[in-house]
Design an enzyme around this catalytic site. Structure first.
Site, PDB file in Angstrom:
ATOM      1  N   GLN A  98      -5.217   9.058   3.875  1.00 21.81           N
ATOM      2  CA  GLN A  98      -3.978   8.836   3.137  1.00 21.81           C
ATOM      3  C   GLN A  98      -4.287   8.973   1.654  1.00 21.81           C
ATOM      4  OE1 GLN A  98      -2.204   4.896   2.287  1.00 21.81           O
ATOM      5  NE2 GLN A  98      -0.504   5.562   3.588  1.00 21.81           N
ATOM      6  N   TYR A 168       5.311   3.475  -4.502  1.00 20.99           N
ATOM      7  CA  TYR A 168       4.138   4.022  -5.163  1.00 20.99           C
ATOM      8  C   TYR A 168       4.640   5.150  -6.077  1.00 20.99           C
ATOM      9  CZ  TYR A 168       0.729   1.394  -2.395  1.00 20.99           C
ATOM     10  OH  TYR A 168      -0.037   0.401  -1.852  1.00 20.99           O
ATOM     11  N   ALA A 343       0.173  -0.330  13.771  1.00 20.49           N
ATOM     12  CA  ALA A 343      -0.733  -0.943  12.806  1.00 20.49           C
ATOM     13  C   ALA A 343      -1.114  -2.360  13.230  1.00 20.49           C
ATOM     14  CB  ALA A 343      -0.117  -0.940  11.414  1.00 20.49           C
ATOM     15  N   ARG A 344      -0.178  -3.312  13.062  1.00 23.75           N
ATOM     16  CA  ARG A 344      -0.527  -4.717  13.292  1.00 23.75           C
ATOM     17  C   ARG A 344      -0.983  -4.979  14.726  1.00 23.75           C
ATOM     18  NH1 ARG A 344       4.945  -7.219  11.113  1.00 23.75           N
ATOM     19  NH2 ARG A 344       5.643  -5.219  11.976  1.00 23.75           N
TER      20      ARG A 344
END
Length: 406
Positions: A98, A168, A343-344
């Site tokens: 990433q 971002y 993810a989690r």
């Protein structure tokens, strides 16, 4: 449309299945270089069965990090990254880097470089105004993304994911709330999308068809005056027309103003207040409740927004958010999404995919408490994992009825 565990093409590469480990800050690079701990983190999820794991966060410049401990892409980082990619490949998975610039989310005090924003803003982390890049400096940032992509290729990565989300830098340019420029990078939606399109094209030119190129795009910021689904759809259509991306991973939320829109479930306000560095800790005590809002957890909680993109676009899409079991993965495929990202659930159980393959009724033990979020500063982990070093400090969890504790 239920072929989750069969090989699938992603641009020029083939993944062994349709499940991607989404990028999550690892907190395992104290010297901004790869460590054995970081390699073990990704090797574990690769061994657990994902088709591809994503290394986060590989900043394109030293000032583009959320703190100075994160990797930034330069020649010194390549040997360690090569060890990491080789370790993941040895487990049969692909690996993506990433890349991006944190922009207004960057910690200028930690990085010792100014944070960047499309328009004048005050940085609560740097405790001073952020720098507004001029047009020639924006060109340098575009070139930095291309250089980072080349270094990713040199390091053995199979793909790069460009970060266009969470306010971002590129995401902040997309936001009408944060971008008040009057030049060709501000004003209209087309102008605000210019940076994203230039970066995607530059990265594609840098790596050609040798690497898959994806982007993580905000469907909406979740704040008044921010990017909306309607505007994001226009941006996505332009990105598709440009032909530089092999897939879009659809996300939501603002790391600046509303991060919990991405992390549905319990808001870990007390835990964050304990670990944030000053002066952020002091400000958090004042705005913590409004900053960390609470959104009830449900499976595939970003699906309703993502459906708009699936209807409008023909390019491959990656569904993120509340993907924890085979039923939800099958739902994503039925709805037309080529891949799913987790993810989690993989923090709790890195081998979850193998368990699901062997027993289709398997349910994730993740309870969506989000206590993993404050661990990003010291090594991202699930506090309730059975082999976690802090398990003795946490209450017991009945993994068979996670809904009761969500």
């Amino acid at each position: 449309m239920t072929d989750i565990f069969t090989p699938a093409r992603l641009g020029p590469i083939t993944l062994r299945n349709r499940v991607i480990k989404a990028a999550t800050f690892e907190g395992r690079t104290p010297d901004a270089l790869v460590t054995d701990d970081l390699i073990a983190f990704h090797r574990e999820v690769a061994a657990g069965g994902v088709g591809m794991t994503t290394v986060a966060y590989c900043a394109v410049a030293p000032g583009g990090r959320t703190d100075r401990h994160q990797i930034w892409m330069r020649q010194e980082a390549v040997p360690g990254l090569r060890r990491l990619t080789a370790a993941v490949h040895a487990e049969g998975a692909a690996v993506s880097a990433q890349i991006g610039h944190a922009g207004p989310v960057a910690n200028a005090a930690s990085n010792r470089y100014p944070a960047l924003a499309p328009s004048r803003m005050f940085s609560p982390l740097g405790m001073k105004p952020m720098k507004v890049p001029r047009e020639h400096e924006i060109g340098e940032l575009v070139a930095a993304h291309a250089t980072a992509a080349r270094l990713a290729e040199e390091s053995g990565f199979d793909a790069v994911e460009i970060h266009f989300g969470h306010n971002y830098l590129t995401s902040s340019f997309l936001s009408p709330l944060l971008n008040r420029r009057t030049d060709r990078y501000g004003g209209s939606t087309e102008n605000r999308a210019r940076l994203a399109r230039e970066i995607a094209l530059a990265v594609k030119e840098a790596v050609g068809d040798r690497l898959a190129v994806t982007a993580k795009l905000n469907m909406e910021d979740g704040v008044r005056g921010g990017l909306t689904v309607a505007e994001s759809l226009r941006v996505a259509a332009w990105l598709e027309a440009d032909g530089a991306l092999d897939a879009l991973e659809l996300t939501a939320g603002s790391s600046l103003l509303n991060p919990m829109l991405l992390f549905h479930g319990t808001a870990p306000r007390k835990s964050f207040a304990k670990v944030l560095p000053a002066p952020a800790r002091w400000g958090f005590r004042v705005v913590g409740r409004s900053f960390l809002k609470e959104y009830p957890y449900q499976e595939a909680y970003l699906l309703e927004r993502a459906r708009h993109f699936r209807r409008e676009l023909s390019m491959p899409l990656i569904l993120l958010g509340g993907i924890t079991n085979l039923d939800t993965m099958r739902l994503a495929r039925t709805e037309g999404f080529e891949f799913v990202a987790m993810a989690r659930a993989l923090l709790r159980e890195p081998n979850l995919l193998h368990r699901i393959e062997s027993e289709v009724a398997t349910r994730s033990a993740c309870i969506h408490c989000n206590e993993c979020m404050p661990t990003i500063y010291t090594g991202t982990k699930c506090l309730y994992r059975l082999d976690s070093p802090v398990i003795a400090e946490t209450p017991p969890v009945d993994a068979t009825v996670p809904e009761a504790r969500a």
